[in-house]
Design a protein around this motif. Structure first.
Motif, PDB file in Angstrom:
ATOM      1  N   UNK A  67       0.901  -1.231  -0.055  1.00  0.00           N
ATOM      2  CA  UNK A  67      -0.097   0.043  -0.069  1.00  0.00           C
ATOM      3  C   UNK A  67       0.973   1.289  -0.129  1.00  0.00           C
ATOM      4  N   UNK A  68       2.055   1.284   0.468  1.00  0.00           N
ATOM      5  CA  UNK A  68       2.697   2.319   0.624  1.00  0.00           C
ATOM      6  C   UNK A  68       4.137   2.390  -0.146  1.00  0.00           C
ATOM      7  N   UNK A  69       4.118   1.385  -1.092  1.00  0.00           N
ATOM      8  CA  UNK A  69       5.141   1.068  -1.920  1.00  0.00           C
ATOM      9  C   UNK A  69       5.475   2.486  -2.816  1.00  0.00           C
ATOM     10  N   UNK A  70       6.997   2.597  -2.906  1.00  0.00           N
ATOM     11  CA  UNK A  70       7.402   3.806  -3.772  1.00  0.00           C
ATOM     12  C   UNK A  70       8.458   2.785  -4.882  1.00  0.00           C
ATOM     13  N   UNK A  71       8.436   3.516  -6.238  1.00  0.00           N
ATOM     14  CA  UNK A  71       9.260   2.707  -7.048  1.00  0.00           C
ATOM     15  C   UNK A  71      10.734   3.003  -6.763  1.00  0.00           C
ATOM     16  N   UNK A  72      11.520   1.814  -6.992  1.00  0.00           N
ATOM     17  CA  UNK A  72      13.091   2.356  -6.896  1.00  0.00           C
ATOM     18  C   UNK A  72      13.716   2.464  -8.133  1.00  0.00           C
ATOM     19  N   UNK A  73      14.669   3.644  -8.271  1.00  0.00           N
ATOM     20  CA  UNK A  73      15.374   4.133  -9.424  1.00  0.00           C
ATOM     21  C   UNK A  73      16.766   3.298  -9.266  1.00  0.00           C
ATOM     22  N   UNK A  74      16.633   2.462 -10.371  1.00  0.00           N
ATOM     23  CA  UNK A  74      18.101   1.462 -10.271  1.00  0.00           C
ATOM     24  C   UNK A  74      18.688   1.674 -11.881  1.00  0.00           C
ATOM     25  N   UNK A  75      19.917   1.040 -11.688  1.00  0.00           N
ATOM     26  CA  UNK A  75      20.592   0.629 -13.144  1.00  0.00           C
ATOM     27  C   UNK A  75      20.888  -0.758 -12.993  1.00  0.00           C
ATOM     28  N   UNK A  76      20.512  -1.523 -14.126  1.00  0.00           N
ATOM     29  CA  UNK A  76      20.713  -2.945 -14.454  1.00  0.00           C
ATOM     30  C   UNK A  76      21.472  -2.923 -15.377  1.00  0.00           C
ATOM     31  N   UNK A  77      22.815  -3.508 -15.004  1.00  0.00           N
ATOM     32  CA  UNK A  77      24.131  -3.642 -15.944  1.00  0.00           C
ATOM     33  C   UNK A  77      24.199  -2.070 -16.795  1.00  0.00           C
ATOM     34  N   UNK A  78      23.849  -1.099 -16.145  1.00  0.00           N
ATOM     35  CA  UNK A  78      24.220   0.158 -16.678  1.00  0.00           C
ATOM     36  C   UNK A  78      22.975   1.160 -17.256  1.00  0.00           C
ATOM     37  N   UNK A  79      21.939   0.273 -17.403  1.00  0.00           N
ATOM     38  CA  UNK A  79      20.792   0.978 -18.028  1.00  0.00           C
ATOM     39  C   UNK A  79      19.814   1.288 -16.895  1.00  0.00           C
ATOM     40  N   UNK A  80      19.209   2.681 -16.925  1.00  0.00           N
ATOM     41  CA  UNK A  80      18.400   3.005 -15.733  1.00  0.00           C
ATOM     42  C   UNK A  80      17.125   2.364 -15.857  1.00  0.00           C
ATOM     43  N   UNK A  81      16.405   1.987 -14.954  1.00  0.00           N
ATOM     44  CA  UNK A  81      14.905   1.595 -14.823  1.00  0.00           C
ATOM     45  C   UNK A  81      14.406   1.960 -13.546  1.00  0.00           C
ATOM     46  N   UNK A  82      13.147   2.231 -13.355  1.00  0.00           N
ATOM     47  CA  UNK A  82      12.582   2.659 -12.340  1.00  0.00           C
ATOM     48  C   UNK A  82      11.391   1.230 -12.193  1.00  0.00           C
ATOM     49  N   UNK A  83      11.463   0.510 -10.753  1.00  0.00           N
ATOM     50  CA  UNK A  83      11.072  -0.780 -10.776  1.00  0.00           C
ATOM     51  C   UNK A  83      10.070  -0.755  -9.426  1.00  0.00           C
ATOM     52  N   UNK A  84       9.162  -1.317  -9.234  1.00  0.00           N
ATOM     53  CA  UNK A  84       8.612  -1.916  -7.998  1.00  0.00           C
ATOM     54  C   UNK A  84       9.292  -3.022  -7.031  1.00  0.00           C
ATOM     55  N   UNK A  85       9.847  -4.078  -8.184  1.00  0.00           N
ATOM     56  CA  UNK A  85      10.409  -5.094  -7.566  1.00  0.00           C
ATOM     57  C   UNK A  85      11.178  -5.902  -8.424  1.00  0.00           C
ATOM     58  N   UNK A  86      12.472  -6.448  -7.796  1.00  0.00           N
ATOM     59  CA  UNK A  86      13.417  -7.161  -8.679  1.00  0.00           C
ATOM     60  C   UNK A  86      13.529  -8.676  -7.958  1.00  0.00           C
ATOM     61  N   UNK A  87      13.505  -9.537  -8.764  1.00  0.00           N
ATOM     62  CA  UNK A  87      13.557 -11.016  -8.431  1.00  0.00           C
ATOM     63  C   UNK A  87      14.734 -11.651  -9.261  1.00  0.00           C
ATOM     64  N   UNK A  88      15.605 -12.263  -8.390  1.00  0.00           N
ATOM     65  CA  UNK A  88      16.642 -13.122  -9.367  1.00  0.00           C
ATOM     66  C   UNK A  88      16.722 -14.498  -8.647  1.00  0.00           C
ATOM     67  N   UNK A  89      16.512 -15.404  -9.484  1.00  0.00           N
ATOM     68  CA  UNK A  89      16.386 -16.726  -9.044  1.00  0.00           C
ATOM     69  C   UNK A  89      17.758 -17.590  -9.505  1.00  0.00           C
ATOM     70  N   UNK A  90      17.900 -18.643  -8.603  1.00  0.00           N
ATOM     71  CA  UNK A  90      19.119 -19.385  -9.026  1.00  0.00           C
ATOM     72  C   UNK A  90      18.728 -20.466  -9.771  1.00  0.00           C
TER      73      UNK A  90
END
Length: 489
Positions: free
Chosen positions: A367-390
């Motif tokens: 309810x209170x989530x704010x997007x995160x500003x990140x760079x993925x391998x140098x490319x800028x994105x604004x995301x709600x969540x990131x998932x990395x699976x093994x």
């Protein structure tokens, strides 16, 4: 066109009258009271709520069936009672159509079409059967009895029941569109790897986390029975598990390590096994046991057989560097709303229990989530969540449920970008309609490594269900076939 519709309606009503009359003509028996009680028990879904509680307590596929059943039940009840009854008003059978002893004390006054009880019964049992066919078979006669009971007590026409059951089944089946069924097939692991057989478990050091799972001794007791010479080590919960395990390894010089606990415990012992150059034996001692299920290690006897035979396979283990500090994970790593919900859940669960705390925490955080500003391998994105699976998670176009392989050095990356307009609404729509794979609000990539840089304040990262640290620079890699895991061939 009108005469045809009228003739069909007349024929259907005549059929309904005939069947109701046949049901009413049945001789009085003990079944009358049972069917009336069953019909009343199904009011407001009470019968199915009780069944769901039992299924959830049973665990495994039955638990998933209970949860899916509740979702389907809610959908079927809402559509039948909230939408179709007002749209298609129909008079119920005459109260005198059945003997007085069968009649319910308070006859319903809503539209007869469709039968909400039948919709709920069919939805719940069909959804349960999707996840657990055995549980579905057990419950199917109960659902059929509930459906017939509505005719037997005189509150529905047979066609109301048929329409309700068809509606409920359709809604239950539609859940597969957006909620994939977890595959029970184990993931593909790496090359076979022969290790020294440990008869009766001699030389095996097993860390048992008493705080994992339901807290019972059933799994540790099963290990003691099947591997009587194994050294079962229960660490002091007030001290650091890793330090205690490393000290125990130095003191006893084991030939293999074992773990009985949840996924957070598994990854800690797996990291120690790699550092010590020892094979790992995994026992399903946690609540969800994602790693054990994905690798096919759901029975103590199977793991014990592999230990005594000396059979193992190679498995990937992933790492993430958090501002230079390395952390391993065997399943997934996530940042965004999920780590915050984990921390809040840990604060609440001692007061209200783990699962209620998890639900409350996730609701508050989203309810209170704010997007995160990140760079993925140098490319800028604004995301709600990131998932990395093994490993490779499936399905690719829905919420991931299990893994198809854990031996290719692959990281399964999924993120929810906030850049598309109305991204949360789009995400919800794509989830419900099963179109995540083509939605701009859901992105999946398969990579060998990933670098993430966060703009602004450090964010929390959760790995294998536990918050492992905060940072602004994350580098994800995979140690391909880095873990030797006992598995029966």
């Amino acid at each position: 066109m009108t005469p045809t519709r009228t003739s069909v309606s007349t024929a259907v009503h005549a059929w309904d009258l005939s069947l109701v009359a046949r049901s009413a003509a049945l001789r009085r028996s003990r079944a009358d009271g049972g069917l009336r009680a069953l019909s009343n028990a199904a009011d407001h879904g009470r019968l199915w709520l009780g069944a769901a509680a039992l299924l959830v307590a049973a665990g495994g596929p039955a638990r998933r069936g209970g949860v899916r059943g509740l979702v389907a039940l809610a959908g079927a009840s809402s559509v039948a009672n909230g939408l179709l009854k007002p749209l298609f008003p129909r008079t119920r059978p005459d109260s005198e159509s059945v003997p007085v002893l069968r009649q319910v004390l308070t006859p319903p006054v809503s539209s007869s079409f469709p039968s909400g009880h039948s919709a709920s019964a069919a939805a719940f049992v069909t959804a349960v059967a999707i996840e657990s066919p055995l549980a579905g078979i057990v419950l199917a006669p109960v659902a059929a009895a509930v459906c017939y009971s509505r005719v037997h007590v005189g509150v529905h026409w047979p066609t109301d029941v048929i329409a309700g059951a068809a509606l409920g089944s359709a809604i239950a089946l539609s859940t597969r569109r957006w909620w994939a069924v977890r595959s029970e097939k184990p993931a593909d692991l790496g090359s076979p790897f022969d290790v020294q057989p440990l008869q009766r478990g001699r030389g095996l050091l097993v860390l048992v986390n008493p705080g994992s799972g339901d807290g019972s001794e059933s799994i540790p007791d099963a290990i003691r029975r099947t591997l009587p010479d194994a050294d079962l080590f229960v660490p002091d919960p007030e001290l650091d598990f890793n330090e205690q395990l490393e000290q125990r390894i130095r003191d006893t010089s084991p030939r293999a390590l074992g773990v009985c606990g949840g996924d957070g415990t598994v990854v800690s012992v797996a990291a120690s096994a790699i550092r010590s150059g020892l094979p790992l034996a995994a026992f399903p001692g946690g609540t969800l046991n994602h790693f054990a299920r994905d690798t096919g290690l759901t029975a103590v006897e199977d793991t014990a057989a592999a230990i005594e035979a000396g059979t193992a396979e190679l498995v990937d283990i992933a790492q993430v560097s958090i501002d230079g500090r390395s952390v391993s994970f065997v399943n997934t790593a996530t940042f965004g709303g999920y780590p915050d919900s984990v921390r809040l859940r840990q604060k609440l669960q001692s007061r209200i229990g783990k699962w209620p705390a998890a639900a409350v925490a996730m609701t508050r955080v989203l309810a209170a989530a704010e997007p995160l500003n990140i760079e993925l391998d140098g490319i800028r994105h604004s995301v709600w969540m990131l998932f990395v699976g093994n490993g490779d998670y499936v399905p690719a176009d829905q919420v991931p449920m299990s893994r198809s392989s854990i031996h290719t050095g692959t990281l399964d990356v999924r993120f929810l970008p906030s850049e598309p307009r109305a991204s949360r609404t789009r995400l919800l729509w794509a989830t419900v309609t099963g179109t995540l794979g083509s939605s701009p609000a859901y992105v999946r990539r398969a990579v060998k490594q990933l670098t993430v840089e966060v703009e602004g304040a450090p964010v929390a990262l959760a790995a294998d269900g536990e918050v492992v640290g905060d940072g602004t620079w994350f580098e994800f890699t995979s140690d391909k076939n880095g873990l030797v895991l006992y598995r029966k061939r």
